[in-house]
Scaffold this motif. Structure first.
Motif, PDB file in Angstrom:
ATOM      1  N   LEU A 121      -5.416  54.019  -5.861  1.00  0.00           N
ATOM      2  CA  LEU A 121      -5.730  54.709  -4.607  1.00  0.00           C
ATOM      3  C   LEU A 121      -4.478  54.922  -3.756  1.00  0.00           C
ATOM      4  O   LEU A 121      -4.579  55.212  -2.559  1.00  0.00           O
ATOM      5  CB  LEU A 121      -6.773  53.908  -3.826  1.00  0.00           C
ATOM      6  N   GLN A 122      -3.314  54.799  -4.393  1.00  0.00           N
ATOM      7  CA  GLN A 122      -2.070  54.985  -3.662  1.00  0.00           C
ATOM      8  C   GLN A 122      -1.995  56.379  -3.037  1.00  0.00           C
ATOM      9  O   GLN A 122      -1.480  56.561  -1.928  1.00  0.00           O
ATOM     10  CB  GLN A 122      -0.877  54.778  -4.598  1.00  0.00           C
ATOM     11  N   ALA A 123      -2.537  57.368  -3.746  1.00  0.00           N
ATOM     12  CA  ALA A 123      -2.509  58.743  -3.229  1.00  0.00           C
ATOM     13  C   ALA A 123      -3.286  58.862  -1.922  1.00  0.00           C
ATOM     14  O   ALA A 123      -2.919  59.646  -1.039  1.00  0.00           O
ATOM     15  CB  ALA A 123      -3.080  59.705  -4.270  1.00  0.00           C
ATOM     16  N   ILE A 124      -4.355  58.071  -1.796  1.00  0.00           N
ATOM     17  CA  ILE A 124      -5.136  58.092  -0.556  1.00  0.00           C
ATOM     18  C   ILE A 124      -4.316  57.496   0.586  1.00  0.00           C
ATOM     19  O   ILE A 124      -4.332  58.002   1.712  1.00  0.00           O
ATOM     20  CB  ILE A 124      -6.457  57.322  -0.747  1.00  0.00           C
ATOM     21  N   GLY A 125      -3.589  56.419   0.287  1.00  0.00           N
ATOM     22  CA  GLY A 125      -2.716  55.831   1.299  1.00  0.00           C
ATOM     23  C   GLY A 125      -1.624  56.792   1.732  1.00  0.00           C
ATOM     24  O   GLY A 125      -1.295  56.888   2.918  1.00  0.00           O
ATOM     25  N   ASP A 126      -1.065  57.515   0.760  1.00  0.00           N
ATOM     26  CA  ASP A 126      -0.022  58.493   1.083  1.00  0.00           C
ATOM     27  C   ASP A 126      -0.585  59.613   1.956  1.00  0.00           C
ATOM     28  O   ASP A 126       0.085  60.089   2.882  1.00  0.00           O
ATOM     29  CB  ASP A 126       0.558  59.082  -0.209  1.00  0.00           C
ATOM     30  N   LEU A 127      -1.811  60.038   1.657  1.00  0.00           N
ATOM     31  CA  LEU A 127      -2.449  61.079   2.471  1.00  0.00           C
ATOM     32  C   LEU A 127      -2.631  60.594   3.901  1.00  0.00           C
ATOM     33  O   LEU A 127      -2.315  61.320   4.860  1.00  0.00           O
ATOM     34  CB  LEU A 127      -3.804  61.449   1.863  1.00  0.00           C
ATOM     35  N   ALA A 128      -3.130  59.377   4.074  1.00  0.00           N
ATOM     36  CA  ALA A 128      -3.372  58.834   5.416  1.00  0.00           C
ATOM     37  C   ALA A 128      -2.074  58.750   6.216  1.00  0.00           C
ATOM     38  O   ALA A 128      -2.034  59.075   7.410  1.00  0.00           O
ATOM     39  CB  ALA A 128      -4.028  57.465   5.317  1.00  0.00           C
ATOM     40  N   ALA A 147      -6.272  51.960   3.130  1.00  0.00           N
ATOM     41  CA  ALA A 147      -5.064  52.600   3.669  1.00  0.00           C
ATOM     42  C   ALA A 147      -4.914  52.167   5.113  1.00  0.00           C
ATOM     43  O   ALA A 147      -5.888  52.121   5.863  1.00  0.00           O
ATOM     44  CB  ALA A 147      -5.160  54.122   3.574  1.00  0.00           C
ATOM     45  N   HIS A 148      -3.662  51.852   5.475  1.00  0.00           N
ATOM     46  CA  HIS A 148      -3.376  51.364   6.838  1.00  0.00           C
ATOM     47  C   HIS A 148      -1.888  51.505   7.074  1.00  0.00           C
ATOM     48  O   HIS A 148      -1.089  51.551   6.129  1.00  0.00           O
ATOM     49  CB  HIS A 148      -3.811  49.899   6.971  1.00  0.00           C
ATOM     50  N   ALA A 149      -1.499  51.577   8.340  1.00  0.00           N
ATOM     51  CA  ALA A 149      -0.087  51.730   8.686  1.00  0.00           C
ATOM     52  C   ALA A 149       0.760  50.563   8.177  1.00  0.00           C
ATOM     53  O   ALA A 149       1.935  50.731   7.843  1.00  0.00           O
ATOM     54  CB  ALA A 149       0.068  51.876  10.197  1.00  0.00           C
ATOM     55  N   ASP A 150       0.165  49.377   8.114  1.00  0.00           N
ATOM     56  CA  ASP A 150       0.865  48.177   7.635  1.00  0.00           C
ATOM     57  C   ASP A 150       0.442  47.910   6.189  1.00  0.00           C
ATOM     58  O   ASP A 150      -0.693  47.490   5.927  1.00  0.00           O
ATOM     59  CB  ASP A 150       0.521  46.983   8.526  1.00  0.00           C
TER      60      ASP A 150
END
Length: 299
Positions: A175-182, A204-207
């Motif tokens: 789910l790294q792509a979802i984190g990158d999108l966020a 996904a989160h800023a930290d």
């Protein structure tokens, strides 16, 4: 002397009248502007959370559909490891979010996979048990040992030409792509987006450390509403404890959710700037009123 006194009273009265008229109008305008700033922030951020929710849902749906399509192919139901692996490798090449894709027979034994690691029996895994029972299944999120990123496993039954379930096809999806999108989306200057799973765990989160530790924010009231499938907006504390304007939208198909946070201080800054400008305007109005009143009184 009397004439001068009357002139002064006229100047004062006209100045006061002009000032308070401008102050009342200015106060109403400032209040409406402040309310509008908050409502506009809620509205625009709600649109953003809906768009992100749609993109995340499409991301998962595409991978789910890919597995189901492969599982329904003639290559799949023949359960020939060499032919199956060729198909899996081609799929993984075109869909790099898959960490690995693998096939299990009817008793849970892996017969092929896209990696060169040992084949193992997965009969005790929830993704095997649900898929062998006849349904496409999505696991809860977990942190991958390969990528150290949040990951889910998708699984679906493999049926032969008669409809008999002969095995299970599964894939581990990063789910790294979802984190990158966020991270790529701006919410004001210092706002951010959270993506949560069906348990309120941060995907996904800023930290990044909060994601890696699978921190849950499920106790927050707005998260509980989101997990019930509701969308909405409110003022409250963000997932880092800052007073914020919060909007949230569900990903109904998977009971996940998208949350945006805009620090209230940013909105207040715009409001305070408006108040400052209004103050300058009132001073200007007062000076003009006093000059006009004095001119009128002399006339």
């Amino acid at each position: 002397m009397l004439k001068n006194t009357l002139q002064m009273r006229v100047v004062v009265l006209l100045s006061i009248f002009s000032f308070f008229s401008a102050a009342v109008i200015g106060s109403i305008s400032t209040y409406m502007s402040a309310s509008s700033a908050v409502e506009n922030a809620f509205s625009s951020n709600q649109v953003i959370t809906k768009q992100v929710a749609s993109a995340v849902e499409k991301f998962i749906e595409n991978d789910k559909t890919l597995l189901e399509t492969m599982a329904s192919s003639s290559t799949a139901y023949r359960m020939e490891p060499a032919a199956f692996k060729e198909m899996l490798l081609a799929a993984k090449k075109n869909n790099p979010e898959f960490e690995t894709i693998y096939v299990m027979d009817a008793i849970g034994m892996q017969i092929t996979k896209t990696t060169n690691s040992a084949l193992n029996n997965k009969k005790d895994k929830d993704y095997f048990q649900n898929a062998i029972a006849g349904k496409t299944y999505i696991t809860s999120s977990y942190i991958s040992q390969l990528t150290n990123a949040p990951t889910i496993t998708l699984s679906t039954p493999i049926k032969d030409s008669t409809g008999k379930i002969v095995g299970v096809l599964a894939g581990d999806v990063s789910l790294q792509a979802i984190g990158d999108l966020a991270k790529s989306i701006s919410i004001g200057k210092n706002g951010y987006i959270d993506v949560i799973d069906q348990k309120g765990v941060l995907l996904a989160h800023a930290d990044a450390d909060k994601v890696k530790s699978q921190e849950s924010i499920a106790s927050a009231g707005y998260v509980q509403a989101l997990l019930r499938g509701e969308e909405g907006s409110q003022e409250g504390n963000s997932s880092v404890g800052e007073n914020s304007l919060i909007t949230y939208s569900p990903i109904a198909s998977y009971h996940w959710g998208i949350i945006s946070y805009l620090p209230k201080s940013e909105v207040n800054g715009m409001i305070y700037h408006g108040i400052f400008l209004m103050g300058l305007f009132l001073i200007f109005v007062l000076l003009i009123a006093m000059g006009a009143a004095a001119f009128t009184a002399k006339g």
